[in-house]
Design a protein around this motif. Structure first.
Motif, PDB file in Angstrom:
ATOM      1  N   MET A 187      76.640 -25.845 -11.689  1.00 46.48           N
ATOM      2  CA  MET A 187      76.015 -26.316 -12.917  1.00 46.48           C
ATOM      3  C   MET A 187      74.919 -25.355 -13.376  1.00 46.48           C
ATOM      4  O   MET A 187      74.796 -25.039 -14.559  1.00 46.48           O
ATOM      5  N   LEU A 188      74.120 -24.861 -12.433  1.00 48.54           N
ATOM      6  CA  LEU A 188      73.050 -23.932 -12.796  1.00 48.54           C
ATOM      7  C   LEU A 188      73.606 -22.618 -13.324  1.00 48.54           C
ATOM      8  O   LEU A 188      72.967 -21.954 -14.151  1.00 48.54           O
ATOM      9  N   ASP A 189      74.793 -22.232 -12.863  1.00 48.67           N
ATOM     10  CA  ASP A 189      75.444 -21.038 -13.406  1.00 48.67           C
ATOM     11  C   ASP A 189      75.705 -21.182 -14.902  1.00 48.67           C
ATOM     12  O   ASP A 189      75.785 -20.185 -15.628  1.00 48.67           O
ATOM     13  N   ARG A 190      75.823 -22.421 -15.384  1.00 49.27           N
ATOM     14  CA  ARG A 190      76.116 -22.704 -16.799  1.00 49.27           C
ATOM     15  C   ARG A 190      74.939 -23.410 -17.476  1.00 49.27           C
ATOM     16  O   ARG A 190      75.098 -24.053 -18.507  1.00 49.27           O
ATOM     17  N   TRP A 191      73.766 -23.261 -16.905  1.00 51.68           N
ATOM     18  CA  TRP A 191      72.598 -24.050 -17.306  1.00 51.68           C
ATOM     19  C   TRP A 191      72.279 -23.953 -18.799  1.00 51.68           C
ATOM     20  O   TRP A 191      72.090 -24.966 -19.477  1.00 51.68           O
ATOM     21  N   GLU A 192      72.227 -22.758 -19.328  1.00 49.51           N
ATOM     22  CA  GLU A 192      71.833 -22.597 -20.730  1.00 49.51           C
ATOM     23  C   GLU A 192      72.820 -23.282 -21.674  1.00 49.51           C
ATOM     24  O   GLU A 192      72.419 -23.873 -22.687  1.00 49.51           O
ATOM     25  N   ASP A 193      74.093 -23.235 -21.336  1.00 47.30           N
ATOM     26  CA  ASP A 193      75.099 -23.875 -22.197  1.00 47.30           C
ATOM     27  C   ASP A 193      75.083 -25.396 -22.055  1.00 47.30           C
ATOM     28  O   ASP A 193      75.284 -26.115 -23.040  1.00 47.30           O
ATOM     29  N   LEU A 194      74.860 -25.882 -20.845  1.00 43.01           N
ATOM     30  CA  LEU A 194      74.968 -27.319 -20.588  1.00 43.01           C
ATOM     31  C   LEU A 194      73.683 -28.091 -20.877  1.00 43.01           C
ATOM     32  O   LEU A 194      73.726 -29.299 -21.109  1.00 43.01           O
ATOM     33  N   ARG A 195      72.561 -27.418 -20.861  1.00 38.79           N
ATOM     34  CA  ARG A 195      71.281 -28.121 -20.902  1.00 38.79           C
ATOM     35  C   ARG A 195      71.129 -29.078 -22.086  1.00 38.79           C
ATOM     36  O   ARG A 195      70.688 -30.217 -21.886  1.00 38.79           O
ATOM     37  N   PRO A 196      71.462 -28.694 -23.326  1.00 39.03           N
ATOM     38  CA  PRO A 196      71.285 -29.656 -24.429  1.00 39.03           C
ATOM     39  C   PRO A 196      72.029 -30.969 -24.206  1.00 39.03           C
ATOM     40  O   PRO A 196      71.492 -32.051 -24.452  1.00 39.03           O
ATOM     41  N   ALA A 197      73.258 -30.883 -23.713  1.00 40.09           N
ATOM     42  CA  ALA A 197      74.031 -32.104 -23.480  1.00 40.09           C
ATOM     43  C   ALA A 197      73.455 -32.906 -22.324  1.00 40.09           C
ATOM     44  O   ALA A 197      73.431 -34.148 -22.359  1.00 40.09           O
ATOM     45  N   LEU A 198      72.981 -32.220 -21.281  1.00 39.42           N
ATOM     46  CA  LEU A 198      72.383 -32.916 -20.144  1.00 39.42           C
ATOM     47  C   LEU A 198      71.132 -33.665 -20.562  1.00 39.42           C
ATOM     48  O   LEU A 198      70.902 -34.811 -20.166  1.00 39.42           O
ATOM     49  N   GLU A 199      70.314 -33.031 -21.380  1.00 37.10           N
ATOM     50  CA  GLU A 199      69.082 -33.676 -21.844  1.00 37.10           C
ATOM     51  C   GLU A 199      69.378 -34.852 -22.761  1.00 37.10           C
ATOM     52  O   GLU A 199      68.654 -35.857 -22.757  1.00 37.10           O
ATOM     53  N   ALA A 200      70.457 -34.756 -23.536  1.00 39.21           N
ATOM     54  CA  ALA A 200      70.775 -35.807 -24.507  1.00 39.21           C
ATOM     55  C   ALA A 200      71.488 -37.004 -23.884  1.00 39.21           C
ATOM     56  O   ALA A 200      71.557 -38.070 -24.510  1.00 39.21           O
ATOM     57  N   ALA A 201      72.011 -36.872 -22.680  1.00 39.98           N
ATOM     58  CA  ALA A 201      72.807 -37.937 -22.055  1.00 39.98           C
ATOM     59  C   ALA A 201      71.987 -39.220 -21.934  1.00 39.98           C
ATOM     60  O   ALA A 201      70.864 -39.214 -21.421  1.00 39.98           O
ATOM     61  N   ARG A 202      72.545 -40.327 -22.404  1.00 40.60           N
ATOM     62  CA  ARG A 202      71.836 -41.613 -22.413  1.00 40.60           C
ATOM     63  C   ARG A 202      72.713 -42.743 -21.869  1.00 40.60           C
ATOM     64  O   ARG A 202      72.513 -43.900 -22.201  1.00 40.60           O
ATOM     65  N   GLU A 203      73.678 -42.406 -21.024  1.00 37.61           N
ATOM     66  CA  GLU A 203      74.565 -43.427 -20.488  1.00 37.61           C
ATOM     67  C   GLU A 203      73.763 -44.449 -19.670  1.00 37.61           C
ATOM     68  O   GLU A 203      72.637 -44.199 -19.265  1.00 37.61           O
ATOM     69  N   ILE A 204      74.369 -45.580 -19.426  1.00 35.85           N
ATOM     70  CA  ILE A 204      73.711 -46.624 -18.626  1.00 35.85           C
ATOM     71  C   ILE A 204      73.459 -46.099 -17.221  1.00 35.85           C
ATOM     72  O   ILE A 204      74.351 -45.547 -16.568  1.00 35.85           O
ATOM     73  N   ALA A 205      72.240 -46.271 -16.766  1.00 37.93           N
ATOM     74  CA  ALA A 205      71.856 -45.743 -15.462  1.00 37.93           C
ATOM     75  C   ALA A 205      72.308 -46.668 -14.337  1.00 37.93           C
ATOM     76  O   ALA A 205      72.314 -47.895 -14.477  1.00 37.93           O
ATOM     77  N   ILE A 206      72.676 -46.053 -13.210  1.00 37.54           N
ATOM     78  CA  ILE A 206      72.964 -46.797 -11.985  1.00 37.54           C
ATOM     79  C   ILE A 206      71.644 -46.968 -11.244  1.00 37.54           C
ATOM     80  O   ILE A 206      70.899 -46.002 -11.068  1.00 37.54           O
ATOM     81  N   PRO A 207      71.299 -48.162 -10.809  1.00 34.84           N
ATOM     82  CA  PRO A 207      70.032 -48.336 -10.086  1.00 34.84           C
ATOM     83  C   PRO A 207      69.938 -47.414  -8.870  1.00 34.84           C
ATOM     84  O   PRO A 207      70.903 -47.261  -8.111  1.00 34.84           O
ATOM     85  N   LEU A 208      68.774 -46.796  -8.689  1.00 35.03           N
ATOM     86  CA  LEU A 208      68.576 -45.899  -7.554  1.00 35.03           C
ATOM     87  C   LEU A 208      68.848 -46.586  -6.224  1.00 35.03           C
ATOM     88  O   LEU A 208      69.330 -45.960  -5.278  1.00 35.03           O
ATOM     89  N   VAL A 209      68.531 -47.866  -6.144  1.00 36.80           N
ATOM     90  CA  VAL A 209      68.722 -48.575  -4.877  1.00 36.80           C
ATOM     91  C   VAL A 209      70.197 -48.705  -4.522  1.00 36.80           C
ATOM     92  O   VAL A 209      70.522 -49.016  -3.372  1.00 36.80           O
ATOM     93  N   ASN A 210      71.090 -48.447  -5.469  1.00 36.65           N
ATOM     94  CA  ASN A 210      72.525 -48.578  -5.223  1.00 36.65           C
ATOM     95  C   ASN A 210      73.217 -47.249  -4.937  1.00 36.65           C
ATOM     96  O   ASN A 210      74.442 -47.210  -4.825  1.00 36.65           O
ATOM     97  N   VAL A 211      72.442 -46.162  -4.860  1.00 40.77           N
ATOM     98  CA  VAL A 211      73.045 -44.853  -4.608  1.00 40.77           C
ATOM     99  C   VAL A 211      72.418 -44.224  -3.367  1.00 40.77           C
ATOM    100  O   VAL A 211      71.341 -44.623  -2.924  1.00 40.77           O
ATOM    101  N   THR A 212      73.105 -43.239  -2.825  1.00 40.39           N
ATOM    102  CA  THR A 212      72.549 -42.398  -1.764  1.00 40.39           C
ATOM    103  C   THR A 212      72.224 -41.045  -2.362  1.00 40.39           C
ATOM    104  O   THR A 212      73.109 -40.391  -2.940  1.00 40.39           O
ATOM    105  N   LEU A 213      70.974 -40.627  -2.261  1.00 37.55           N
ATOM    106  CA  LEU A 213      70.590 -39.317  -2.762  1.00 37.55           C
ATOM    107  C   LEU A 213      70.939 -38.266  -1.714  1.00 37.55           C
ATOM    108  O   LEU A 213      70.547 -38.366  -0.560  1.00 37.55           O
ATOM    109  N   GLU A 214      71.685 -37.259  -2.148  1.00 33.80           N
ATOM    110  CA  GLU A 214      72.110 -36.181  -1.274  1.00 33.80           C
ATOM    111  C   GLU A 214      71.206 -34.962  -1.472  1.00 33.80           C
ATOM    112  O   GLU A 214      70.369 -34.937  -2.378  1.00 33.80           O
TER     113      GLU A 214
END
Length: 283
Positions: A38-65
């Protein structure tokens, strides 16, 4: 943004933390969960990543890797805080006259809340609280004044060290590279969210007892000096990790090494914390 790799419902993906939830970004980043890709494509992807507003999954329901598991390089600088340099000298380690870099082999990378192995072959397991820098652009021979523009973001890191093995080799590499001895995370905080990476409080506790505390402003060689120096020798690439040094208070000075059952926690102001339990290595 706070960029994460997370596992939810048996699938590991890239996301961003917003409040108490994680927004899945895999529709933008594509299948798989390579932060480096993803970082290899950072400049191209960043606007879409910043704009993403999908429904969030609660942190307590995920495992952070671990935010990055496939960097080309995981480098760390030794004795980069004055008081730590002094205590290292007292332990018989000669003070360097220039920046002292060593490899942490990338297989040591571990999750922010995953267990750390106490090796079967050593009881000299030590902690080192560190601020980690993640490179965002391919670069070589970077001028100091341009160094910040090469940074993708920052993480919390524990440069776990097996001291007897470290001291056997002048490069430190073996004692710094045991499996599970590179916990990082809990996410990458992008550079634009950090006003000054040299004005962050950093501290470490073992079982709730404070062992280390410093300001990142106390580095002998600051982050920009580090990037300029390293890039004279080698090309730095997106996803490369630089661990920027640990303060005084390490266990080798007091003989107070970590044991099975200990819980070690590292926190950096504004960047979150990692917390890992020491477990016995399995054959």
């Amino acid at each position: 943004m706070k960029l994460v790799r997370f596992t939810h419902e048996d699938s590991t993906r890239i996301g961003k933390v917003v409040g108490d939830g994680v927004i899945d970004l895999s529709a933008i980043t594509g299948p798989g969960a390579s932060m480096k890709a993803m970082l290899d494509r950072w400049e191209d992807l960043r606007p879409a990543l910043e704009a993403a507003r999908e429904i969030a999954i609660p942190l307590v329901n995920v495992t952070l890797e671990a935010p990055i598991v496939d960097p080309r390089k995981f480098l760390a600088i030794g004795m980069n805080y004055e008081k730590h340099a002094q205590e290292a000298e007292a332990a018989g380690i000669k003070r360097p006259t220039s920046q002292l870099w060593f490899n942490k082999q990338v297989q040591c990378i571990n999750g922010p809340y995953a267990p750390i192995d106490l090796p079967m072959i050593s009881d000299k397991l030590d902690y080192e609280a560190e601020l980690a820098v993640v490179i965002g652009k391919r670069c070589r021979r970077v001028a100091r004044e341009d160094a910040r523009s090469m940074i993708a973001g920052y993480m919390v890191c524990n440069d776990v060290s097996v001291r007897d093995w470290q001291q056997r080799s002048p490069t430190f590499t073996l004692g710094k590279s045991f499996d599970t001895h590179g916990p990082i995370g809990p996410w990458i905080t992008t550079d634009d969210e950090v006003a000054d990476p040299h004005a962050l409080e950093m501290w470490l506790t073992v079982n709730g007892n404070e062992k280390q505390r410093t300001s990142t402003g106390d580095m002998i060689y600051d982050i920009y000096d580090q990037i300029a120096y390293l890039s004279e020798a080698m090309t730095l690439e997106p996803g490369d990790i630089l661990a920027t040094g640990t303060p005084s208070g390490v266990g080798i000075v007091t003989g107070d090494f970590m044991k099975v059952g200990d819980v070690v926690r590292v926190e950096v102001q504004g960047l979150g914390h990692i917390e890992n339990e020491i477990v016995a290595e399995q054959a």
